[in-house]
Scaffold this active site. Sequence first.
Site, short mmCIF file in Angstrom:
data_model
loop_
_atom_site.label_atom_id
_atom_site.label_comp_id
_atom_site.label_asym_id
_atom_site.label_seq_id
_atom_site.Cartn_x
_atom_site.Cartn_y
_atom_site.Cartn_z
N TRP A 1 -8.04 5.33 -10.53
CA TRP A 1 -8.86 5.81 -11.65
C TRP A 1 -8.03 6.01 -12.90
CZ3 TRP A 1 -9.11 10.14 -14.79
CH2 TRP A 1 -10.29 10.28 -15.53
N HIS A 2 -6.79 6.45 -12.73
CA HIS A 2 -5.93 6.68 -13.89
C HIS A 2 -5.37 5.40 -14.50
CE1 HIS A 2 -5.93 10.99 -12.91
NE2 HIS A 2 -5.46 11.16 -14.11
N GLY A 3 -5.65 4.26 -13.89
CA GLY A 3 -5.21 3.00 -14.47
C GLY A 3 -4.63 2.02 -13.49
#
Length: 370
Positions: free
Chosen positions: A333-335
Site C-alpha cells: 500500500w505504501h508503494g
Amino acid sequence: MPQDPMDFEWSYWIEWGRERILWLLAGHLLVSQVSRLLVEKYKPWCLMVYGMAACWLLLGIKGFAVILLHATISFAVAQFQLSLLTWLCSLILLSILRIPAVEEAKRKWYDSENEYYLLLFTVSVRCLFCTSFSLEYCWHGPAQKSSHSFLWMLAYVFYYPMFHNGPLMNFDEFSKQMRRQEAFSLKTNFGILIVGIIRIFFWWCLAELMIHLMYIHALYSSTPPLETASYWALGGLALAQVLFFYVKYLVLYGVPALLLQLDGLKPPALPCCVSLMHSFTKMWRLISVKFLIILLICLFTYRYIYVPMGGSQSSLLGTLLSTALTFAFVSYWHGGQSYLWYWGALNWLGVIVENGVKRILSISLIQDLI
C-alpha cells in the site's frame, strides 16, 4: 534559522494546511455544528455534501470523478458478498494507481506535482475506506444491509476530516456513531475546541523547533556524517527521528481527531509515546488497536487481514502467515518499493522472534531454570 527541508511529509501537509485544507476543515466544523444544532437527523448527509464539494474544489472534477468511480466499483463488487472478490477488487484499484501511463495522464490534470500528489494520497486512503465498507457489507446479514446503502458509503468515503490522510475508522464504527443522536451543547464544544487548539499548537511548535534545530533528516540523507558517527550517536539520531515522527503525527492526526470529537464521534486515541515501549509485539499491538503512528493502516490490517486470517489464535503456521500478509499489504500500500519490502520483512521477523522467545520462556522447565 532555515528548517530541515528533507522531511517531505511535514513540509507537504503544513503547506497544504496553510493554503486550503485548514480553511476547508473550518468550513466542515461550521457545517457540522449548524447541522447538529438545527437538523441533527440530517447531519450525515450535510457533511457528505460538504465533503463532496471540498473534494471537487481541491482535486477538480476529474479527481472527484476518480474517487466516486472507485466507490461505485467497490460497492458493485460488494454486492456479491465475497470477501476474496472484494480484496481482489481493492488490490486491482490500488495497482491501477501505479501504472505509469495512468500516472502521466493524471499529472496532466494539474499545474503542479503537489496537486497530483494530493490526488494520489487521497485516492490511496479512499481505497482503504472503500475496502472497509465492502468487507463490512460482506460480513453482515440481510437484516443489516439497509444500514449499508450506497448513500452511507458516500457519507463515509467523503467525510472530510479523514479525507486526505486519515486517521482510519472502520465503517461500522463510523455509521454507529454518526447515527447516534445525543445532547448537543455549543458551549461545551467551544471549550473542547479551545483546549484542543492549544494542545495542537503546542505540538506544532515542538515539531517546528525540532525540524529547525535538529536537522535529523538532513543528517540521515548524508553519508559522511553517518560514517564518522559513533554507535551512541547513531542510536541518538534514530531515537530523535522516531520521536519527531511521534510529535509530527500528534499534529497531523490531532487536527482531524479534534474535529471528530466536535462532530460527536469518538476519534481513535492519539499514539502512545514510542519511548515508553519496551516490547516489539506490544508496540505493534498498541498501534494496531488504538492508533497508527508508524503506519497509516495498522488498524485496517489488524481488523481486515490479521484477525480474519486467525492471528495469534491460530496455529504457529497460521500466525506466521497472517502476520506476513499484514506486513506485505502495508508494504504494498505504501508503494511496494524494495526498501518497503525489506522494512516489512524485518518487522515481521522482529515480531516472530519476540513471540518465539516468549513461547520458549513459558515452558515450565525453562521457568524453573530461570
